[in-house]
Design a protein around this motif. Structure first.
Motif, PDB file in Angstrom:
ATOM      1  N   SER A  11       9.923   2.637  11.187  1.00 19.41           N
ATOM      2  CA  SER A  11       9.619   4.034  11.662  1.00 19.41           C
ATOM      3  C   SER A  11       8.150   4.311  11.770  1.00 19.41           C
ATOM      4  CB  SER A  11       9.693   4.871  10.028  1.00 19.41           C
ATOM      5  OG  SER A  11      11.250   5.084   9.674  1.00 19.41           O
ATOM      6  N   LEU A  12       7.448   3.454  12.547  1.00 22.17           N
ATOM      7  CA  LEU A  12       6.254   3.871  13.056  1.00 22.17           C
ATOM      8  C   LEU A  12       5.666   4.911  13.189  1.00 22.17           C
ATOM      9  CD1 LEU A  12       6.114  -0.190  14.624  1.00 22.17           C
ATOM     10  CD2 LEU A  12       4.883   1.095  12.459  1.00 22.17           C
ATOM     11  N   LYS A  13       3.905   4.725  12.954  1.00 20.03           N
ATOM     12  CA  LYS A  13       3.562   6.654  13.169  1.00 20.03           C
ATOM     13  C   LYS A  13       2.326   6.258  14.140  1.00 20.03           C
ATOM     14  CE  LYS A  13       4.378   8.218   8.594  1.00 20.03           C
ATOM     15  NZ  LYS A  13       4.588   8.393   7.270  1.00 20.03           N
ATOM     16  N   PRO A  14       2.027   6.883  14.257  1.00 11.87           N
ATOM     17  CA  PRO A  14       0.740   6.378  15.301  1.00 11.87           C
ATOM     18  C   PRO A  14      -0.448   6.488  13.913  1.00 11.87           C
ATOM     19  CG  PRO A  14       1.837   8.635  15.889  1.00 11.87           C
ATOM     20  CD  PRO A  14       2.783   8.343  15.082  1.00 11.87           C
ATOM     21  N   ASP A  15      -0.461   6.646  12.741  1.00 11.66           N
ATOM     22  CA  ASP A  15      -1.528   6.634  12.091  1.00 11.66           C
ATOM     23  C   ASP A  15      -1.473   5.231  11.610  1.00 11.66           C
ATOM     24  OD1 ASP A  15      -1.576   9.139   9.468  1.00 11.66           O
ATOM     25  OD2 ASP A  15      -2.777   9.000  11.723  1.00 11.66           O
ATOM     26  N   ASP A  16      -0.604   4.483  11.885  1.00 13.76           N
ATOM     27  CA  ASP A  16      -0.246   3.195  11.961  1.00 13.76           C
ATOM     28  C   ASP A  16      -1.140   2.242  13.162  1.00 13.76           C
ATOM     29  OD1 ASP A  16       3.216   3.561  10.921  1.00 13.76           O
ATOM     30  OD2 ASP A  16       1.240   3.106   9.469  1.00 13.76           O
ATOM     31  N   THR A  17      -1.617   2.461  13.509  1.00  9.59           N
ATOM     32  CA  THR A  17      -1.897   1.965  14.676  1.00  9.59           C
ATOM     33  C   THR A  17      -3.383   1.308  14.442  1.00  9.59           C
ATOM     34  OG1 THR A  17      -1.170   3.913  17.071  1.00  9.59           O
ATOM     35  CG2 THR A  17      -3.272   1.993  16.888  1.00  9.59           C
ATOM     36  N   ALA A  18      -3.326   0.070  14.325  1.00 11.14           N
ATOM     37  CA  ALA A  18      -4.283  -1.195  14.155  1.00 11.14           C
ATOM     38  C   ALA A  18      -4.143  -2.536  14.743  1.00 11.14           C
ATOM     39  CB  ALA A  18      -4.131  -1.299  12.229  1.00 11.14           C
ATOM     40  N   VAL A  19      -5.239  -3.428  14.109  1.00 14.22           N
ATOM     41  CA  VAL A  19      -5.068  -4.732  14.309  1.00 14.22           C
ATOM     42  C   VAL A  19      -4.907  -4.972  13.324  1.00 14.22           C
ATOM     43  CG1 VAL A  19      -6.061  -7.107  14.962  1.00 14.22           C
ATOM     44  CG2 VAL A  19      -6.905  -5.181  16.037  1.00 14.22           C
ATOM     45  N   ALA A  57       0.637  -1.114   0.024  1.00 10.81           N
ATOM     46  CA  ALA A  57       0.394  -0.231  -0.172  1.00 10.81           C
ATOM     47  C   ALA A  57       0.838   1.218  -0.072  1.00 10.81           C
ATOM     48  CB  ALA A  57      -0.569  -0.021   1.581  1.00 10.81           C
ATOM     49  N   ASP A  58       0.393   2.724  -0.368  1.00 11.39           N
ATOM     50  CA  ASP A  58       0.663   3.812  -1.098  1.00 11.39           C
ATOM     51  C   ASP A  58       1.374   3.960   0.885  1.00 11.39           C
ATOM     52  OD1 ASP A  58      -0.162   5.224  -3.868  1.00 11.39           O
ATOM     53  OD2 ASP A  58       0.802   3.134  -3.479  1.00 11.39           O
ATOM     54  N   SER A  59       0.362   3.364   1.716  1.00  8.33           N
ATOM     55  CA  SER A  59       1.390   4.471   3.008  1.00  8.33           C
ATOM     56  C   SER A  59       2.026   3.645   3.891  1.00  8.33           C
ATOM     57  CB  SER A  59      -0.329   4.389   3.515  1.00  8.33           C
ATOM     58  OG  SER A  59      -0.537   2.623   3.547  1.00  8.33           O
ATOM     59  N   LEU A 118       4.849   1.555   1.921  1.00  5.27           N
ATOM     60  CA  LEU A 118       6.017   2.005   0.468  1.00  5.27           C
ATOM     61  C   LEU A 118       7.409   2.633   1.429  1.00  5.27           C
ATOM     62  CD1 LEU A 118       6.082   0.789  -1.679  1.00  5.27           C
ATOM     63  CD2 LEU A 118       5.631   2.884  -2.815  1.00  5.27           C
ATOM     64  N   ASP A 119       7.633   1.793   1.037  1.00  4.79           N
ATOM     65  CA  ASP A 119       9.529   2.295   2.164  1.00  4.79           C
ATOM     66  C   ASP A 119       9.740   2.298   3.403  1.00  4.79           C
ATOM     67  OD1 ASP A 119       9.536   4.882  -0.854  1.00  4.79           O
ATOM     68  OD2 ASP A 119      10.238   2.725  -1.085  1.00  4.79           O
ATOM     69  N   ARG A 120       8.783   1.414   3.908  1.00  6.82           N
ATOM     70  CA  ARG A 120       8.473   2.155   5.524  1.00  6.82           C
ATOM     71  C   ARG A 120       8.389   0.302   6.226  1.00  6.82           C
ATOM     72  NH1 ARG A 120       4.779   3.700   9.235  1.00  6.82           N
ATOM     73  NH2 ARG A 120       3.672   4.116   7.203  1.00  6.82           N
ATOM     74  N   PHE A 121       7.651  -0.696   5.188  1.00  3.80           N
ATOM     75  CA  PHE A 121       7.036  -1.539   5.563  1.00  3.80           C
ATOM     76  C   PHE A 121       7.387  -2.434   4.897  1.00  3.80           C
ATOM     77  CE2 PHE A 121       3.436  -0.973   8.466  1.00  3.80           C
ATOM     78  CZ  PHE A 121       3.504  -0.381   9.156  1.00  3.80           C
ATOM     79  N   THR A 122       8.328  -4.034   5.185  1.00  2.00           N
ATOM     80  CA  THR A 122       9.212  -4.742   3.654  1.00  2.00           C
ATOM     81  C   THR A 122       8.215  -6.032   4.709  1.00  2.00           C
ATOM     82  OG1 THR A 122      10.581  -3.911   4.305  1.00  2.00           O
ATOM     83  CG2 THR A 122      10.867  -6.391   3.397  1.00  2.00           C
ATOM     84  N   ILE A 123       7.625  -6.623   3.701  1.00  2.00           N
ATOM     85  CA  ILE A 123       6.979  -8.557   3.883  1.00  2.00           C
ATOM     86  C   ILE A 123       8.006  -9.432   2.789  1.00  2.00           C
ATOM     87  CG2 ILE A 123       5.782  -8.311   1.324  1.00  2.00           C
ATOM     88  CD1 ILE A 123       3.596  -9.671   3.143  1.00  2.00           C
TER      89      ILE A 123
END
Length: 121
Positions: free
Chosen positions: A84-92, A61-63, A65-70
């Motif tokens: 580089s986690l952000k508060p917007d990454d908060t989720a299940v 996902a664009d949100s 990209l370049d921060r997460f790696t699968i």
């Protein structure tokens, strides 16, 4: 039948990293795609990343990209390295298995129970 179990979630601060794991059992998943989705409180479940059965193809996902790696180290285990986690990454965060290369949650056949990721500012 396939069972998926996620682990690795937790509470971190903005800028920190986490690594999620998803272990599959019940059948060999080698010919199937494995993906991560996430669902924030009050929002729809959204696509995060997907990896091919051999691990050579990925999409994000664009949100994230370049921060997460699968990644995938064998047929039945998939990881999500989150930097580089952000508060917007908060989720299940949910692991899913499917057959078609798609970002649509409706096309995935099996799901894990989810693991909570909370990022504080």
């Amino acid at each position: 039948q396939v069972q998926l179990v996620e682990s690795g979630g937790g509470l971190v601060q903005a800028g920190d990293s986490l690594r999620l794991s998803c272990a599959g059992s019940g059948r060999t998943l080698g010919s199937l795609l494995m993906a991560w989705f996430r669902q924030a409180s009050g929002k729809e479940r959204e696509f995060v990343a997907v990896i091919s059965w051999g691990g050579s193809r990925t999409e994000y996902a664009d949100s994230v990209l370049d921060r997460f790696t699968i990644s995938r180290d064998n047929a039945n285990t998939v990881y999500l390295q989150m930097n580089s986690l952000k508060p917007d990454d908060t989720a299940v965060y949910y692991c899913a298995v499917g057959r078609a290369w798609t970002m649509s949650k409706e096309d995935y056949d099996y799901w894990g129970q989810g693991t909570q990721v909370t990022v504080s500012s």
